[in-house]
Design an enzyme around this catalytic site. Structure first.
Site, short mmCIF file in Angstrom:
data_model
loop_
_atom_site.label_atom_id
_atom_site.label_comp_id
_atom_site.label_asym_id
_atom_site.label_seq_id
_atom_site.Cartn_x
_atom_site.Cartn_y
_atom_site.Cartn_z
N ASP A 82 0.86 -1.18 0.00
CA ASP A 82 0.00 0.00 0.00
C ASP A 82 0.90 1.24 0.00
O ASP A 82 2.12 1.14 -0.17
CB ASP A 82 -1.02 -0.03 1.15
CG ASP A 82 -0.40 0.23 2.51
OD1 ASP A 82 0.85 0.39 2.61
OD2 ASP A 82 -1.16 0.29 3.50
N CYS A 99 2.78 -3.43 3.98
CA CYS A 99 1.98 -2.25 4.33
C CYS A 99 2.68 -1.63 5.54
O CYS A 99 3.86 -1.90 5.77
CB CYS A 99 0.51 -2.61 4.58
SG CYS A 99 0.16 -3.70 5.96
N THR A 109 2.32 -2.05 8.82
CA THR A 109 2.70 -3.08 9.80
C THR A 109 2.95 -4.44 9.16
O THR A 109 3.48 -5.34 9.83
CB THR A 109 1.56 -3.28 10.81
OG1 THR A 109 0.38 -3.69 10.08
CG2 THR A 109 1.27 -2.01 11.60
N GLY A 110 2.50 -4.63 7.96
CA GLY A 110 2.53 -5.96 7.32
C GLY A 110 1.33 -6.81 7.69
O GLY A 110 1.10 -7.86 7.08
N GLN A 111 0.56 -6.36 8.64
CA GLN A 111 -0.52 -7.21 9.18
C GLN A 111 -1.78 -7.20 8.31
O GLN A 111 -2.32 -8.26 7.99
CB GLN A 111 -0.87 -6.76 10.61
CG GLN A 111 0.28 -6.80 11.58
CD GLN A 111 0.76 -8.19 11.93
OE1 GLN A 111 0.14 -9.19 11.61
NE2 GLN A 111 1.90 -8.26 12.62
N GLY A 112 -2.23 -6.02 7.96
CA GLY A 112 -3.49 -5.95 7.21
C GLY A 112 -3.37 -6.61 5.85
O GLY A 112 -4.26 -7.38 5.43
N HIS A 137 9.05 -24.87 7.28
CA HIS A 137 8.05 -25.66 8.02
C HIS A 137 6.62 -25.42 7.53
O HIS A 137 5.79 -26.32 7.61
CB HIS A 137 8.12 -25.34 9.52
CG HIS A 137 9.30 -25.96 10.18
ND1 HIS A 137 9.42 -26.06 11.56
CD2 HIS A 137 10.44 -26.52 9.67
CE1 HIS A 137 10.57 -26.65 11.86
NE2 HIS A 137 11.20 -26.93 10.73
N ASN A 138 6.32 -24.21 7.10
CA ASN A 138 4.93 -23.88 6.76
C ASN A 138 4.69 -23.76 5.26
O ASN A 138 3.56 -23.51 4.84
CB ASN A 138 4.52 -22.55 7.43
CG ASN A 138 4.89 -22.51 8.90
OD1 ASN A 138 5.68 -21.66 9.31
ND2 ASN A 138 4.37 -23.42 9.69
N ARG A 162 6.74 0.26 8.52
CA ARG A 162 6.85 1.12 9.70
C ARG A 162 7.41 0.36 10.89
O ARG A 162 7.45 0.89 12.01
CB ARG A 162 5.48 1.72 10.04
CG ARG A 162 4.97 2.67 8.95
CD ARG A 162 3.53 3.11 9.18
NE ARG A 162 3.08 4.03 8.13
CZ ARG A 162 1.81 4.29 7.88
NH1 ARG A 162 0.84 3.72 8.59
NH2 ARG A 162 1.49 5.12 6.91
N ARG A 164 7.08 -34.44 7.91
CA ARG A 164 6.00 -34.21 8.89
C ARG A 164 5.35 -32.83 8.69
O ARG A 164 4.18 -32.64 9.02
CB ARG A 164 6.53 -34.36 10.31
CG ARG A 164 7.46 -33.26 10.76
CD ARG A 164 8.04 -33.56 12.15
NE ARG A 164 8.78 -32.45 12.72
CZ ARG A 164 10.04 -32.13 12.38
NH1 ARG A 164 10.68 -32.84 11.45
NH2 ARG A 164 10.65 -31.11 12.95
N HIS A 165 6.12 -31.91 8.16
CA HIS A 165 5.58 -30.57 7.94
C HIS A 165 4.53 -30.56 6.83
O HIS A 165 3.60 -29.75 6.86
CB HIS A 165 6.69 -29.58 7.62
CG HIS A 165 7.77 -29.56 8.66
ND1 HIS A 165 7.53 -29.18 9.96
CD2 HIS A 165 9.08 -29.91 8.61
CE1 HIS A 165 8.64 -29.27 10.67
NE2 HIS A 165 9.60 -29.72 9.87
N ARG A 217 1.10 -31.24 8.15
CA ARG A 217 0.50 -30.09 8.84
C ARG A 217 0.05 -29.02 7.85
O ARG A 217 -1.00 -28.40 8.04
CB ARG A 217 1.52 -29.53 9.85
CG ARG A 217 1.82 -30.56 10.93
CD ARG A 217 3.10 -30.29 11.66
NE ARG A 217 3.39 -31.39 12.61
CZ ARG A 217 4.56 -31.58 13.20
NH1 ARG A 217 5.56 -30.76 12.95
NH2 ARG A 217 4.72 -32.59 14.03
C1 RB5 Z 1 -2.18 2.51 6.56
O1 RB5 Z 1 -2.21 3.69 7.32
C2 RB5 Z 1 -2.00 1.31 7.48
O2 RB5 Z 1 -3.17 1.06 8.18
C3 RB5 Z 1 -1.59 0.10 6.66
O3 RB5 Z 1 -0.43 0.38 5.96
C4 RB5 Z 1 -1.29 -1.17 7.43
O4 RB5 Z 1 -0.43 -0.93 8.49
C5 RB5 Z 1 -2.47 -1.97 7.83
O5 RB5 Z 1 -2.35 -3.08 8.36
#
Ligand code: RB5
Length: 149
Positions: free
Chosen positions: A12, A69, A71-74, A102-103, A113, A136-137, A140
């Protein structure tokens, strides 16, 4: 068409500079980079970019994918909604190696960030330098795949 060497990249707006640094880094190592952007800094929506890269991997057009992104999470959550995708967020190289070994992760997610460029490139190298160990992996990973149906 061989997909062995093709890797999908997307992000993003929060991670454009780091994504482009990764693209240069892995291209110099011989990967064929399919960088689907974005390239301009306007605020955008990470689920769309995660899905787009994930579809390239899930279809077989690309062997692996790297998405970013803030955090990489979304973007990881979005990619993992695409059937056949196994994507993990990594903040250090050990986990990046293990999600391949493994995965059988086929995508890596990074937080621009969270990690600086030097660490991010080490994480990418660990991910791309590792292979799935099977055995074994595989049992899973098959159990993860079964959750999709
Ligand atoms: C964008 O501001 C931010 O929410 C996105 O880059 C990301 O961190 C979401 O997981």
């Amino acid at each position: 068409m061989t997909t062995t060497n093709r890797i999908a990249l997307s992000s993003d707006h929060a991670a454009i500079a780091l994504r482009q640094a990764i693209a240069r880094h892995i291209a110099a190592k011989g990967w064929e980079v399919v960088d689907i952007g974005p390239t301009t800094p306007e605020s955008t929506h990470y689920p769309a970019h995660g899905e787009a890269a994930a579809r390239l991997v899930a279809s077989g057009d690309c062997r692996l994918g790297i998405i970013l992104c803030g955090t990489g999470q979304g973007i990881m959550m979005a990619a993992n909604k695409v059937r056949g995708i196994r994507c993990g967020v990594c903040c250090e190289p050990f986990s990046a190696r293990m999600i391949r070994q493994h995965n059988d992760a086929n995508m890596l997610s990074l937080g621009a960030r969270v990690v600086g460029e030097g660490l991010a490139l080490e994480i990418v190298d660990a991910f791309l330098g590792a292979e799935f160990e099977g055995g074994r992996h595989a049992t899973r990973v098959d159990m993860i795949t079964a959750l999709e149906s």
